[in-house]
Write an enzyme that holds these catalytic residues in place. Structure first.
Site, PDB file in Angstrom:
ATOM      1  N   GLU A 149       0.760  -1.131  -0.059  1.00  0.00           N
ATOM      2  CA  GLU A 149       0.036   0.133  -0.089  1.00  0.00           C
ATOM      3  C   GLU A 149       0.833   1.253   0.240  1.00  0.00           C
ATOM      4  O   GLU A 149       2.088   1.413   0.489  1.00  0.00           O
ATOM      5  CB  GLU A 149      -0.847  -0.094   1.083  1.00  0.00           C
ATOM      6  CG  GLU A 149      -1.820   1.066   1.326  1.00  0.00           C
ATOM      7  CD  GLU A 149      -2.571   1.124   2.496  1.00  0.00           C
ATOM      8  OE1 GLU A 149      -3.480   1.885   2.876  1.00  0.00           O
ATOM      9  OE2 GLU A 149      -2.188   0.385   3.692  1.00  0.00           O
ATOM     10  N   LYS A 161      -9.579   2.648  -2.008  1.00  0.00           N
ATOM     11  CA  LYS A 161      -9.845   2.296  -0.674  1.00  0.00           C
ATOM     12  C   LYS A 161     -11.346   2.419   0.043  1.00  0.00           C
ATOM     13  O   LYS A 161     -11.486   3.647  -0.016  1.00  0.00           O
ATOM     14  CB  LYS A 161      -8.676   2.445   0.025  1.00  0.00           C
ATOM     15  CG  LYS A 161      -8.650   1.892   1.607  1.00  0.00           C
ATOM     16  CD  LYS A 161      -7.683   2.329   2.210  1.00  0.00           C
ATOM     17  CE  LYS A 161      -7.384   1.557   3.393  1.00  0.00           C
ATOM     18  NZ  LYS A 161      -6.058   2.195   4.343  1.00  0.00           N
ATOM     19  N   CYS A 170      -5.467  -3.000   2.811  1.00  0.00           N
ATOM     20  CA  CYS A 170      -5.100  -2.880   4.024  1.00  0.00           C
ATOM     21  C   CYS A 170      -6.537  -3.093   4.944  1.00  0.00           C
ATOM     22  O   CYS A 170      -6.898  -4.130   5.290  1.00  0.00           O
ATOM     23  CB  CYS A 170      -4.499  -1.498   4.337  1.00  0.00           C
ATOM     24  SG  CYS A 170      -3.562  -1.525   6.207  1.00  0.00           S
TER      25      CYS A 170
END
Length: 259
Positions: free
Chosen positions: A44, A110, A144
């Site tokens: 990331e 995200k 994540c």
């Protein structure tokens, strides 16, 4: 359609808020992969580290890091994925790119921004969950904190591979280990997680624990804790089909609609 897919997981330290140096470092790491692979997975925010200061490092869709990914995929005849700080229409995004050697570029913003450090106040959350078709493999790329939310990863699209790129800190790495394995088992897919190592600019520590798991939750990698390391795994379509046909667990899942 390829019956196998060879993936390189690149676990690396990141130079804080220095895209140019990180690109140079990853170029060397990718050049050092002498085995033929189909896909390289980077962490990331691989060009900056997990920064809450996007104004200092943001790029655009035509920026240097995207261009670097496109040039390297063409040169090496591989696909590359990882997330980058992007500014678009006055908003910042933690955006994962999936770039292929034929010039293809898909992205994912995200969905679950990390409220513990205020990511939700700085970056705009995504709303779409892409499924990328690469060499006949259906790949779901997430980022994540998304790992903590199984409903978002739920395999309603019959995907083959679930990929998480991350900056997941050492104090909570047990959750990382556990949830990666769980996502593989519950979705009957290969699950790959690539995390960084080292210490970032706000003194958060990372010890990696990157990993790949098969449909049954067996680990396919052996990353050292805290070490920069690249591992290559070979995924097999027959492994997925054999166990999905045998157990049919995905057919028994509860039905519901996300709102």
């Amino acid at each position: 359609m390829c019956e196998t897919l060879k993936i390189a997981l690149v676990q690396a330290d990141l130079v804080w808020e220095n895209p140019e140096q990180n690109r140079r470092n990853f170029t060397k790491k990718i050049d050092a992969i002498h085995e033929a692979v189909d896909l390289v997975v980077l962490p990331e925010m691989f060009s900056t580290g997990f920064t809450m200061n996007p104004k200092a490092v943001f790029e655009t869709m035509q920026g240097e890091t995207v261009l670097w990914m496109q040039e390297l995929t063409h040169k090496k005849n591989i696909a590359i994925t990882g997330s980058v700080v992007i500014k678009e229409e006055c908003r910042f995004y933690n955006r994962l790119f999936f770039v292929t050697p034929n010039g293809g570029l898909e992205y994912y913003d995200k969905k679950h921004t990390f409220t513990l450090v205020g990511e939700d106040e700085i970056y705009t959350a995504g709303t779409k969950k892409p499924i990328i078709d690469f060499k006949g493999w259906k790949i779901c790329p997430l980022i994540c904190y998304d790992l903590r939310f199984p409903v978002w990863a739920r395999n309603t699209e019959d995907y083959d591979v679930l990929i998480y790129v991350a900056n997941w800190p050492t104090p909570r790495v047990t959750a990382w280990d556990t949830l990666l394995k769980a996502r593989a088992i519950e979705n009957m897919c290969y699950c790959i997680g690539v995390n960084r190592v080292g210490t970032d600019g706000v003194n958060s520590e990372y010890n990696g624990h990157s990993a790949a798991y098969d449909v049954l939750g067996n680990e396919l990698t052996a990353f050292g804790s805290g070490e920069e390391q690249t591992e290559i795994v070979t995924l097999e379509k027959r492994h997925i089909s054999a166990y999905r046909n045998k157990f049919k667990f995905l057919q028994d899942r509860d039905g519901f609609i996300l709102k």
